[in-house]
Design a protein around this motif. Sequence first.
Motif, PDB file in Angstrom:
ATOM      1  N   ALA A 295       0.828  -1.204   0.000  1.00 49.62           N
ATOM      2  CA  ALA A 295       0.000   0.000   0.000  1.00 49.62           C
ATOM      3  C   ALA A 295       0.863   1.255   0.000  1.00 49.62           C
ATOM      4  O   ALA A 295       0.596   2.230  -0.721  1.00 49.62           O
ATOM      5  CB  ALA A 295      -0.926  -0.007   1.215  1.00 49.62           C
ATOM      6  N   ILE A 296       1.936   1.245   0.810  1.00 54.81           N
ATOM      7  CA  ILE A 296       2.841   2.394   0.858  1.00 54.81           C
ATOM      8  C   ILE A 296       3.471   2.631  -0.509  1.00 54.81           C
ATOM      9  O   ILE A 296       3.577   3.770  -0.976  1.00 54.81           O
ATOM     10  CB  ILE A 296       3.924   2.171   1.935  1.00 54.81           C
ATOM     11  CG1 ILE A 296       3.295   2.234   3.334  1.00 54.81           C
ATOM     12  CG2 ILE A 296       5.043   3.199   1.806  1.00 54.81           C
ATOM     13  CD1 ILE A 296       4.249   1.832   4.440  1.00 54.81           C
ATOM     14  N   ASP A 297       3.880   1.551  -1.176  1.00 57.29           N
ATOM     15  CA  ASP A 297       4.498   1.681  -2.498  1.00 57.29           C
ATOM     16  C   ASP A 297       3.519   2.294  -3.505  1.00 57.29           C
ATOM     17  O   ASP A 297       3.885   3.192  -4.269  1.00 57.29           O
ATOM     18  CB  ASP A 297       4.964   0.306  -2.980  1.00 57.29           C
ATOM     19  CG  ASP A 297       5.613   0.378  -4.354  1.00 57.29           C
ATOM     20  OD1 ASP A 297       6.669   1.015  -4.485  1.00 57.29           O
ATOM     21  OD2 ASP A 297       5.043  -0.207  -5.296  1.00 57.29           O
ATOM     22  N   CYS A 298       2.253   1.834  -3.490  1.00 59.63           N
ATOM     23  CA  CYS A 298       1.250   2.351  -4.436  1.00 59.63           C
ATOM     24  C   CYS A 298       0.978   3.832  -4.205  1.00 59.63           C
ATOM     25  O   CYS A 298       1.018   4.649  -5.140  1.00 59.63           O
ATOM     26  CB  CYS A 298      -0.040   1.548  -4.315  1.00 59.63           C
ATOM     27  SG  CYS A 298       0.072  -0.167  -4.885  1.00 59.63           S
ATOM     28  N   GLN A 300       2.751   5.999  -2.536  1.00 59.24           N
ATOM     29  CA  GLN A 300       3.940   6.827  -2.704  1.00 59.24           C
ATOM     30  C   GLN A 300       4.140   7.189  -4.172  1.00 59.24           C
ATOM     31  O   GLN A 300       4.498   8.338  -4.504  1.00 59.24           O
ATOM     32  CB  GLN A 300       5.166   6.096  -2.171  1.00 59.24           C
ATOM     33  CG  GLN A 300       6.441   6.941  -2.163  1.00 59.24           C
ATOM     34  CD  GLN A 300       6.338   8.109  -1.196  1.00 59.24           C
ATOM     35  OE1 GLN A 300       6.235   7.907   0.011  1.00 59.24           O
ATOM     36  NE2 GLN A 300       6.362   9.331  -1.715  1.00 59.24           N
ATOM     37  N   GLN A 301       3.892   6.228  -5.067  1.00 57.53           N
ATOM     38  CA  GLN A 301       4.001   6.512  -6.502  1.00 57.53           C
ATOM     39  C   GLN A 301       2.980   7.568  -6.932  1.00 57.53           C
ATOM     40  O   GLN A 301       3.290   8.456  -7.736  1.00 57.53           O
ATOM     41  CB  GLN A 301       3.777   5.229  -7.301  1.00 57.53           C
ATOM     42  CG  GLN A 301       4.878   4.186  -7.145  1.00 57.53           C
ATOM     43  CD  GLN A 301       4.621   2.963  -8.007  1.00 57.53           C
ATOM     44  OE1 GLN A 301       4.484   3.082  -9.232  1.00 57.53           O
ATOM     45  NE2 GLN A 301       4.542   1.796  -7.386  1.00 57.53           N
ATOM     46  N   ILE A 302       1.770   7.480  -6.376  1.00 59.03           N
ATOM     47  CA  ILE A 302       0.739   8.458  -6.722  1.00 59.03           C
ATOM     48  C   ILE A 302       1.138   9.850  -6.234  1.00 59.03           C
ATOM     49  O   ILE A 302       1.044  10.841  -6.971  1.00 59.03           O
ATOM     50  CB  ILE A 302      -0.617   8.051  -6.098  1.00 59.03           C
ATOM     51  CG1 ILE A 302      -1.105   6.746  -6.717  1.00 59.03           C
ATOM     52  CG2 ILE A 302      -1.654   9.148  -6.296  1.00 59.03           C
ATOM     53  CD1 ILE A 302      -2.357   6.187  -6.081  1.00 59.03           C
ATOM     54  N   LEU A 310      -6.777  12.911  -5.176  1.00 60.06           N
ATOM     55  CA  LEU A 310      -7.734  12.372  -4.208  1.00 60.06           C
ATOM     56  C   LEU A 310      -7.160  12.508  -2.787  1.00 60.06           C
ATOM     57  O   LEU A 310      -6.695  13.566  -2.399  1.00 60.06           O
ATOM     58  CB  LEU A 310      -8.072  10.926  -4.556  1.00 60.06           C
ATOM     59  CG  LEU A 310      -8.783  10.705  -5.910  1.00 60.06           C
ATOM     60  CD1 LEU A 310      -9.033   9.230  -6.147  1.00 60.06           C
ATOM     61  CD2 LEU A 310     -10.089  11.478  -5.960  1.00 60.06           C
ATOM     62  N   ASN A 311      -7.224  11.425  -1.994  1.00 66.94           N
ATOM     63  CA  ASN A 311      -6.677  11.459  -0.635  1.00 66.94           C
ATOM     64  C   ASN A 311      -5.477  10.528  -0.512  1.00 66.94           C
ATOM     65  O   ASN A 311      -5.249   9.911   0.537  1.00 66.94           O
ATOM     66  CB  ASN A 311      -7.755  11.076   0.384  1.00 66.94           C
ATOM     67  CG  ASN A 311      -8.308   9.684   0.150  1.00 66.94           C
ATOM     68  OD1 ASN A 311      -8.091   9.114  -0.911  1.00 66.94           O
ATOM     69  ND2 ASN A 311      -9.014   9.138   1.122  1.00 66.94           N
ATOM     70  N   ALA A 312      -4.691  10.418  -1.615  1.00 68.01           N
ATOM     71  CA  ALA A 312      -3.559   9.484  -1.630  1.00 68.01           C
ATOM     72  C   ALA A 312      -2.530   9.815  -0.552  1.00 68.01           C
ATOM     73  O   ALA A 312      -1.952   8.905   0.056  1.00 68.01           O
ATOM     74  CB  ALA A 312      -2.898   9.491  -3.010  1.00 68.01           C
ATOM     75  N   ALA A 313      -2.300  11.110  -0.307  1.00 67.01           N
ATOM     76  CA  ALA A 313      -1.318  11.490   0.713  1.00 67.01           C
ATOM     77  C   ALA A 313      -1.754  11.018   2.097  1.00 67.01           C
ATOM     78  O   ALA A 313      -0.941  10.515   2.882  1.00 67.01           O
ATOM     79  CB  ALA A 313      -1.127  13.009   0.704  1.00 67.01           C
ATOM     80  N   ASN A 314      -3.045  11.154   2.398  1.00 70.80           N
ATOM     81  CA  ASN A 314      -3.552  10.690   3.690  1.00 70.80           C
ATOM     82  C   ASN A 314      -3.507   9.167   3.787  1.00 70.80           C
ATOM     83  O   ASN A 314      -3.202   8.608   4.843  1.00 70.80           O
ATOM     84  CB  ASN A 314      -4.980  11.187   3.907  1.00 70.80           C
ATOM     85  CG  ASN A 314      -5.034  12.692   4.111  1.00 70.80           C
ATOM     86  OD1 ASN A 314      -4.105  13.283   4.640  1.00 70.80           O
ATOM     87  ND2 ASN A 314      -6.110  13.303   3.675  1.00 70.80           N
TER      88      ASN A 314
END
Length: 376
Positions: A295-298, A300-302, A310-314
Motif C-alpha cells: 500500500a505504501i508503495d502504491c 507513494q508513486q501516486i 484524491l486522498n492518496a497522501a492521507n
Amino acid sequence: AALPWEFLYDAQQGEFISLMRECPMVRYIELSQPVTALESKPPLKILGMISSPDDLPKLNIEHEKQRIENALTRLIEQGLVQLTWLEGDTWRDLQKAMRGGPWHVFHFIGHGGFDKEADEGVLAFADEQGHSQPMRASDLARLLGDHNSLRMVFLNACEGGRGSQYDIFSSSASILVRRGLPAVLAMQYAISDRASIEFSRSFYEALADGLPVDAAVSEGRKATSLATPDTLEWVTPVLYLHAQDGMLFHLPSSPRLERRTGSRPAPNDREIAKILDPLYTQGLDAMWKQDWSRAIDCFQQIVDFHPGYLNAANKLEDAQRQLALAQEHETSPLEITPPDKPVQVAIRTAPQKQTDRQPASLPRWLPWLAGALAVC
C-alpha cells in the motif's frame, strides 16, 4: 449466548473470524422492505448528540466532542464528512433536528441500559429539568424511522447491543433495524478512549471510501486490535444490518485542490485518472488485505506523480502508521514478572480412553475472556 459471536475463532487459520475480511461478522435481520444504497454527494452528514442528564454519572461533553472530532479531522478537512452537534439532549431537541438535515448518520453518545420489564433496550435522554428520561428503543425508532436519507445509527452507549435471553432481537440496535433503519452500530461493553477513537476514525474513513458498512466495521476492528494490542476491545462494537450487500451510500470522490510541480505541461484530469486510478485501487486493495508495504508503495508513486490526487497522501500516512503499529506489535517482547515465592501446582489427570478421534484444541486466548466481559 454466553459469549458474543465476535469471539468465534478459526483454529486452522489461527485468527478470529470477525478480524478476517473474507467473513465480516454482522447480525443480519431480514425484513420484507428492501434497502437500496443512497445516491448522495459528499460530504457524509453526521448528526452528533451527547446526552448527559444531571442524575447520572456526568459525561465530559467537551472531551467527548473532541474525541469524535479528532477521529474525523482528516475526513472533515477533505470535505468528505460534515459533523454537526445537536444543541440539547431531550427528545424534542432531536425531533426538531430531524426535521432539518438531510442526515446520513446519527451518532449518539450517552448512557444506555436494558429495561427487563419492557424487554427492550433504553437510552438515557434528559427531560426539560435536566433529569434522566429513559427513551425506549421503539420510541427512538419512531423519531428516526421516517427520515429517508438516514442510513446508519451509531450508538456509543453501554449495552446498546444487549438483548434479553428470551428475545435476541430486543436490544436497542436490533429494534432500530427492525423498524427500517438499514444499519445500527452499537457497543456490547464499555470501551476506552483510545480504542473508541481508533475504531471511529478507521470506520468512518472506510465508509467515506465507499466500502460496505460491514467491511468498514472490520476495518475499525482491525485498527483497534493493532492500536490496543494488549486488549480485546475490538470485540466491543457490534453491527446490526438490514442492507443485504452492506452498501449504505454511493459517494463519489470529493473534488480536491490539485498541486502540480515540474516544468512539463500538466496532463488533464482524464489522463491523470487513466494513469493513477488503477494504482489507487491497488493501494486500497492492499490496505484491505493489510499488506501495508505494498500500500505504501502504491500511494507513494501516486503522491510523487501528483501530490494532490484524491486522498492518496492521507492514505500513505495511514499505511505508514499501520505498518509501524504492526511492526511494533510483532517485535514487542513479552514481559513476565516472576512470583515472589515458588508456586507449587498439583495436576491430577484421569485415565483416558483410547480413541481414534483427535482432541479439539482450545485457543490460547480463552482464559482472557473473563476480563473482557465486564459490562459497564
